[in-house]
Design a protein around this motif. Structure first.
Motif, PDB file in Angstrom:
ATOM      1  N   VAL A 128     -26.740  84.857  12.411  1.00 14.52           N
ATOM      2  CA  VAL A 128     -27.675  85.906  12.805  1.00 14.52           C
ATOM      3  C   VAL A 128     -27.368  86.372  14.221  1.00 14.52           C
ATOM      4  O   VAL A 128     -27.226  87.562  14.491  1.00 14.52           O
ATOM      5  N   ASP A 129     -27.259  85.412  15.148  1.00 17.27           N
ATOM      6  CA  ASP A 129     -27.072  85.774  16.551  1.00 17.27           C
ATOM      7  C   ASP A 129     -26.105  84.859  17.286  1.00 17.27           C
ATOM      8  O   ASP A 129     -26.082  84.836  18.521  1.00 17.27           O
ATOM      9  N   GLY A 130     -25.302  84.094  16.549  1.00 12.86           N
ATOM     10  CA  GLY A 130     -24.345  83.201  17.184  1.00 12.86           C
ATOM     11  C   GLY A 130     -24.909  81.855  17.581  1.00 12.86           C
ATOM     12  O   GLY A 130     -24.179  81.007  18.099  1.00 12.86           O
ATOM     13  N   SER A 131     -26.197  81.609  17.334  1.00 13.29           N
ATOM     14  CA  SER A 131     -26.815  80.335  17.718  1.00 13.29           C
ATOM     15  C   SER A 131     -26.794  79.319  16.588  1.00 13.29           C
ATOM     16  O   SER A 131     -27.079  78.139  16.816  1.00 13.29           O
ATOM     17  N   ALA A 132     -26.475  79.757  15.364  1.00 17.34           N
ATOM     18  CA  ALA A 132     -26.417  78.868  14.205  1.00 17.34           C
ATOM     19  C   ALA A 132     -25.556  79.521  13.136  1.00 17.34           C
ATOM     20  O   ALA A 132     -25.349  80.742  13.151  1.00 17.34           O
ATOM     21  N   PHE A 133     -25.078  78.696  12.196  1.00 18.34           N
ATOM     22  CA  PHE A 133     -24.105  79.177  11.223  1.00 18.34           C
ATOM     23  C   PHE A 133     -24.403  78.622   9.823  1.00 18.34           C
ATOM     24  O   PHE A 133     -24.836  77.483   9.680  1.00 18.34           O
ATOM     25  N   TRP A 134     -24.134  79.459   8.798  1.00 13.55           N
ATOM     26  CA  TRP A 134     -24.113  79.036   7.403  1.00 13.55           C
ATOM     27  C   TRP A 134     -22.670  79.157   6.932  1.00 13.55           C
ATOM     28  O   TRP A 134     -22.038  80.204   7.106  1.00 13.55           O
ATOM     29  N   MET A 135     -22.145  78.100   6.308  1.00 15.66           N
ATOM     30  CA  MET A 135     -20.726  78.050   5.963  1.00 15.66           C
ATOM     31  C   MET A 135     -20.529  77.696   4.493  1.00 15.66           C
ATOM     32  O   MET A 135     -21.343  76.978   3.905  1.00 15.66           O
ATOM     33  N   THR A 136     -19.433  78.193   3.923  1.00 15.31           N
ATOM     34  CA  THR A 136     -19.060  77.850   2.559  1.00 15.31           C
ATOM     35  C   THR A 136     -17.662  77.262   2.542  1.00 15.31           C
ATOM     36  O   THR A 136     -16.861  77.493   3.439  1.00 15.31           O
ATOM     37  N   GLY A 137     -17.383  76.494   1.459  1.00 15.76           N
ATOM     38  CA  GLY A 137     -16.071  75.908   1.298  1.00 15.76           C
ATOM     39  C   GLY A 137     -15.832  75.527  -0.147  1.00 15.76           C
ATOM     40  O   GLY A 137     -16.686  75.736  -1.021  1.00 15.76           O
ATOM     41  N   SER A 138     -14.661  74.952  -0.400  1.00 14.31           N
ATOM     42  CA  SER A 138     -14.293  74.615  -1.771  1.00 14.31           C
ATOM     43  C   SER A 138     -14.937  73.329  -2.260  1.00 14.31           C
ATOM     44  O   SER A 138     -14.764  72.944  -3.418  1.00 14.31           O
ATOM     45  N   GLY A 139     -15.668  72.653  -1.424  1.00 12.25           N
ATOM     46  CA  GLY A 139     -16.428  71.464  -1.803  1.00 12.25           C
ATOM     47  C   GLY A 139     -17.485  71.210  -0.758  1.00 12.25           C
ATOM     48  O   GLY A 139     -17.288  71.498   0.419  1.00 12.25           O
ATOM     49  N   GLY A 140     -18.635  70.701  -1.169  1.00  9.01           N
ATOM     50  CA  GLY A 140     -19.692  70.431  -0.204  1.00  9.01           C
ATOM     51  C   GLY A 140     -20.754  71.493  -0.121  1.00  9.01           C
ATOM     52  O   GLY A 140     -21.683  71.394   0.691  1.00  9.01           O
ATOM     53  N   GLY A 141     -20.641  72.530  -0.958  1.00 12.53           N
ATOM     54  CA  GLY A 141     -21.686  73.541  -1.009  1.00 12.53           C
ATOM     55  C   GLY A 141     -21.773  74.383   0.243  1.00 12.53           C
ATOM     56  O   GLY A 141     -20.789  74.598   0.951  1.00 12.53           O
ATOM     57  N   CYS A 142     -22.977  74.843   0.555  1.00 14.71           N
ATOM     58  CA  CYS A 142     -23.238  75.635   1.760  1.00 14.71           C
ATOM     59  C   CYS A 142     -23.771  74.707   2.839  1.00 14.71           C
ATOM     60  O   CYS A 142     -24.702  73.933   2.610  1.00 14.71           O
ATOM     61  N   ARG A 143     -23.170  74.776   4.019  1.00 13.17           N
ATOM     62  CA  ARG A 143     -23.563  73.914   5.139  1.00 13.17           C
ATOM     63  C   ARG A 143     -24.210  74.756   6.237  1.00 13.17           C
ATOM     64  O   ARG A 143     -23.822  75.891   6.482  1.00 13.17           O
ATOM     65  N   TYR A 144     -25.191  74.146   6.898  1.00 16.52           N
ATOM     66  CA  TYR A 144     -25.873  74.806   8.018  1.00 16.52           C
ATOM     67  C   TYR A 144     -25.659  73.960   9.265  1.00 16.52           C
ATOM     68  O   TYR A 144     -25.794  72.726   9.235  1.00 16.52           O
ATOM     69  N   ALA A 145     -25.300  74.609  10.368  1.00 15.70           N
ATOM     70  CA  ALA A 145     -25.117  73.905  11.636  1.00 15.70           C
ATOM     71  C   ALA A 145     -25.482  74.824  12.787  1.00 15.70           C
ATOM     72  O   ALA A 145     -25.304  76.044  12.701  1.00 15.70           O
ATOM     73  N   THR A 146     -25.981  74.247  13.845  1.00 15.08           N
ATOM     74  CA  THR A 146     -26.286  75.010  15.048  1.00 15.08           C
ATOM     75  C   THR A 146     -25.039  75.122  15.924  1.00 15.08           C
ATOM     76  O   THR A 146     -24.086  74.361  15.796  1.00 15.08           O
ATOM     77  N   TYR A 147     -25.064  76.084  16.813  1.00 16.94           N
ATOM     78  CA  TYR A 147     -23.939  76.320  17.723  1.00 16.94           C
ATOM     79  C   TYR A 147     -23.659  75.063  18.550  1.00 16.94           C
ATOM     80  O   TYR A 147     -24.567  74.438  19.113  1.00 16.94           O
TER      81      TYR A 147
END
Length: 444
Positions: A175-194
């Motif tokens: 949204v604003d560079g302070s947190a991220f939603w990520m995808t990959g070939s395994g592990g589903g969707c991951r959420y992490a903060t900056y």
């Protein structure tokens, strides 16, 4: 009464220039200050440009080894290369490296944060030439997120030890560079903060093999070609940050057959989706246009260039008279104009990757999507009133202008003015702040 010591500040929101002008008037001694919030480097991103993720250095053949990554900026009209920004290949303090696999075509989906201040890209904190980098554990080879600002400054301080272990990192949104939603070939969707070192898997349901990810109208969407999920899906409601979320494929997208969709874009009104499919022409490969009717999505038609080798990256300019779509294949960028029917739509080659290079994701540069190009902003005092006036040169999807006043260090909203929504000619606006007491005021 407004005394001669009144100071009025006004802002010009032109993110391309930094100007400061001081004007003193003998009677009222007004001080006008024009400035912008901007980042300045030798090569900031330009207007009317796109950025394409390129892997390879043009010297070594692409393989399963990790390779350098470049952000190539292209002019959208001429297809001319403007600049190449190398992603870091050495660790510098808290900043990690970012490399991708030379032969993994599903990596490198780049997006813009919804506040339009950053580009974000995921990859590996790996040395160039790391063997089988996609099979490494994330504890040994961290999966990283790069945050690139308006001027091309790169931050790779988000390095995850628990994301996409022995799997490919693919897409990321913010949204604003302070947190991220990520995808990959395994592990589903991951959420992490900056700046984080660990992440949270937010989807509890299958599939966990995810491709592209994006945010439209405040909702998280992903694409998959796994099990019965062969299209675009929502992930949870809104922008979830906790585990236990469900993936729900949009009604009408296929659940059987051979499909290979990657990047996708949804129109601002939510009624059209373009999907990049890298399958063969016989299985629906090409630039797919999906439309919504009665709550169900249907495939309107598929634009396919000749020759065709599979679309993966995709970005759409919705502000033109007809949607203009930029797509990537391994060795080229194509520019398409959807004129409303398959027969009238066009698809032409814009640029080529060159020998021993490959293109991945594509995105507009932040400066290309500024909703308003401001040409002037003035103010004057009449009695106890301050009159503000401004003119725009162009507007794209503009909703309204919010006016704020700063009194004694505190900003507060004092009103708004409806914007033109879409305009390619000058538009004039005005606002009056009336019945003011003596003091120092700032406006923005």
């Amino acid at each position: 009464m407004i005394h001669n010591s009144l100071i009025i500040n006004y802002y010009s929101f032109n993110l391309l220039n930094y100007m400061r002008t001081l004007m003193k008037k003998t009677l009222l001694m007004f001080l006008f200050v024009m400035f912008v919030t901007n980042f300045i480097t030798a090569a900031p991103f330009g207007n009317n440009t796109i950025v394409v993720v390129r892997v390879g250095d043009g010297v070594v053949a692409l393989s399963s080894l990790s390779v350098p990554v470049f952000l190539d900026e292209y002019n959208t009209v001429t297809g001319a290369l403007i600049q190449s920004i190398p992603m870091p290949t050495t660790v510098s303090g808290a900043n990690k490296r970012l490399e991708l696999t030379g032969s993994s075509t599903s990596e490198g989906f780049i997006t813009m944060s919804t506040d339009r201040n950053y580009l974000v890209l995921s990859g590996y904190d790996a040395a160039t030439g790391t063997t089988g980098v996609a099979a490494t554990t994330s504890a040994a080879v961290n999966r990283v997120v790069a945050r690139i600002d308006l001027s091309g400054n790169i931050d790779v301080t988000t390095a995850l030890t628990d994301a996409f272990s022995a799997a490919n990192p693919r897409g990321v949104v913010s949204v604003d560079g302070s947190a991220f939603w990520m995808t990959g070939s395994g592990g589903g969707c991951r959420y992490a903060t900056y700046g984080a070192t660990t992440s949270t898997q937010i989807n509890s349901s299958a599939p966990t093999n995810l491709r592209a990810i994006n945010i439209f109208n405040g909702q998280l969407y992903i694409s998959t070609s796994s099990t019965t999920f062969l299209g675009v899906s929502t992930l949870g409601s809104g922008l979830p940050t906790t585990s236990g979320q469900t993936i729900t494929q949009l009604s009408g997208f296929p659940t059987t057959g051979t499909h290979s969709n990657y990047a996708f874009q949804m129109s601002p009104d939510g009624n059209t989706i373009y999907v990049a499919d890298d399958g063969t022409v016989g299985t629906g490969g090409g630039l797919q246009k999906w439309t919504l009717s009665g709550g169900t999505w249907s495939l309107a038609y598929t634009i396919v260039p000749t020759p065709f080798s599979g679309f993966r990256g995709l970005m759409v300019d919705w502000t033109a008279a007809n949607p203009v779509i930029y797509t990537t294949v391994t060795n080229a960028i194509y520019k398409s104009v959807d004129n409303g029917t398959l027969g009238s739509s066009t698809c032409v080659l814009l640029a080529s990757a060159g020998t021993l290079n490959a293109f991945r994701g594509v995105v507009f540069t932040p400066n290309s999507l500024l909703p308003v190009e401001l040409s002037s902003f003035t103010s004057n005092v009449s009695g106890r009133n301050v009159n503000l006036a401004w003119e725009t040169k162009t507007e794209k999807n503009s909703d309204k202008f919010g006016i704020e006043r700063n009194t004694n260090g505190a900003w507060a909203s004092i009103g708004s003015v409806k914007a033109a929504v879409l305009s390619n000619s000058p538009k004039q606006y005005s606002f009056s702040d009336n019945n003011l007491n003596t003091g120092v005021y700032q406006y923005r």
